[in-house]
Design a protein around this motif. Sequence first.
Motif, short mmCIF file in Angstrom:
data_model
loop_
_atom_site.label_atom_id
_atom_site.label_comp_id
_atom_site.label_asym_id
_atom_site.label_seq_id
_atom_site.Cartn_x
_atom_site.Cartn_y
_atom_site.Cartn_z
N HIS A 104 68.40 83.10 16.09
CA HIS A 104 67.04 81.96 15.56
C HIS A 104 67.57 81.30 14.06
O HIS A 104 67.54 79.80 14.73
CB HIS A 104 66.11 82.36 15.67
N ALA A 105 68.31 81.92 13.56
CA ALA A 105 68.18 81.26 11.64
C ALA A 105 69.85 79.90 12.67
O ALA A 105 69.13 78.77 12.36
CB ALA A 105 69.18 82.42 11.35
N ALA B 63 67.86 77.06 14.29
CA ALA B 63 66.79 76.56 12.91
C ALA B 63 68.07 75.92 12.34
O ALA B 63 68.01 74.83 11.74
CB ALA B 63 66.54 77.31 11.99
N ARG B 64 69.56 75.87 12.24
CA ARG B 64 70.19 75.15 11.28
C ARG B 64 70.84 74.21 11.49
O ARG B 64 70.96 73.46 12.04
CB ARG B 64 71.67 75.90 10.32
N VAL C 81 69.43 72.48 14.37
CA VAL C 81 68.35 71.40 14.62
C VAL C 81 68.25 70.55 13.02
O VAL C 81 68.62 69.64 13.10
CB VAL C 81 67.13 72.02 14.34
N LEU C 82 68.40 70.92 12.16
CA LEU C 82 68.36 70.34 11.12
C LEU C 82 69.92 69.67 11.12
O LEU C 82 70.29 68.79 10.14
CB LEU C 82 68.48 71.40 9.55
#
Lengths: 71, 516
Positions: free
Chosen positions: A33-34, A37-38, A40-41
């Motif tokens: 998940h982490a 998230a990275r 996506v950024l």
Amino acid sequence: MSHLITTPNIADADTFYASLLAAHRGLTEAESHALNARLVLVLANHIGDRKVLELALALARDGAQTVQPAG
Amino acid sequence: MPYDYKPFDYVPPPGLRGPEPRQRVAIVGAGPIGLAMAIELANHGVAAVVLDDNNVVSVGSRAICWSKRALEILDRLGVGAACVQKGVTWKVGRTFHREAEVFNFDLLPEDGHKMPAFVNLQQYWVEEYLVERAQALGIDLRWKNRVVGLAQHPDHAVLTVETPDGTYALEADWVVACDGSRSPVRGMLGLDFEGELFEERFLIADIEMEADFPSERRFWFEPAFHNGQSALLHKQPDNIYRIDLQLGWTTDPEVEKQPERIIPRIERVVGHRDFKLDWTSIYTFQCRRLRHFVHDRVIFAGDSAHLVSPFGARGGNSGLQDVDALGWRLAAVVRGEAPVAALAAYDRERCFGADENLLNSSRSTRFMSPAEGVERLFRDAVLHLAGRADFARPMVNSGRLSVPCIYPLHAPDVAGLPDKARPGAVAPDAPLEDGWLLEALAGGFTVLALGQEAPEVPGTRALSPALTETLRKRYLGGAEKALYLIRPDQVVAARWTGATPEEVAEALAAAREGRT
């Protein structure tokens, strides 16, 4: 005019898909998940165009709620 | 060295002996905002009385970060030089994630501004300078005068004031409530804040220690020394350091307030025990404001009107900007030069300013104190990337530091002139042959004529400085000439390439009457 590409745009999409899975190999679910998230950024920054990003958010959000909130 | 609190003299007010003449303006609260308000009004020729329930300056450092705009306002009030001289000027901020520095910013302003980006100075010093200035101006400061009642009438308000010698009534055409976040006046009017309350608490501690920390702001996300929560360190004058520590919502503030709890926490931050606790406080994060700041004859300014979470230096600074926007307008209304309706523009502009502050503070709070789940996931993702890729660094939000908002004015403007000097913006400072542009713009409406003669417009002063490179850059851009109408609060009211006296007079009337 800013627009979100929604037609196939990645050459050899199957290989990309395999790379995406490979990037997650050996990670726990929380670590995955982490990573997402990275990712996506990183991708959002690459796109940069706020309008395209808004369109992308809207497309990703579409149908996101599988359980309708009680009315 | 800790600050030496000297009580101010309480003098029994004349109202105890018999009815006093009605005041033009009564200011409730002698904190930085109330005092600044009284001085600003005095500078515009209006006498105000200031009522305070206490008789000393702020206990504890409280507001410590004064922004460039706040310093410019304090300078106009006559205490800017003292604040800069005493304060710690800083411009570098460093942000750490765990042990590593992930991001730093340099607020280095361009050259050619009188005031620096930020000065750290304890609120009690600022108040001391303002009290001295107010006394020098002969302002009626009434210590130990507690307002306990308020009645509104069509053209005035009546305050009930309690003193050590009894209670008296004080009539005033206008009441300005600068009585802080718990504003008793707000309660007397039955008003309440609207907005967000966050489930987050921070401990503030001022410690005195001999150290040679550089003049920087340091912010840590998840430091090892504070159990994965956030921490902030700020340097103040007199060997005082401000340390802010995130406590979380489940801690008990009464317990955390005890020195035996605080001292070990601080020890872990600074790495030794060679310090003295000077002052501590615990606060809850909130981002809330009154829906309106003007209520008939009662006007709110500062924390009584709006409250933001800290870490953006938006509390004390926004209060001074309230003073900036209100002072000249209220003075004009009192002197009969502007209609009462002009005060609606104060409400409009400062609600706009408050909303910008609330937005920035809410976002900073979300980043510092993310909700468990996806908020936390993205916050940690940003911090993770910030050490590896430039783009993520500006996303790290440990407080977006206060810069003045640009009011959305409907006023004459010219495309192509510099954006930063557009109507609604504070006029950018620039050096002049003798002094500074902002000094020359203090006091009244000014027509700033560049590359041309200023038209003569009653009610304005003309300023036609010799064109310098800085003036060209900040006011002309590529243009050959421009004409700026600038308000008494140094905000650009309108601008043209050239204008007739009638056009300027119309813009002047619109600004005065609050129609822009």
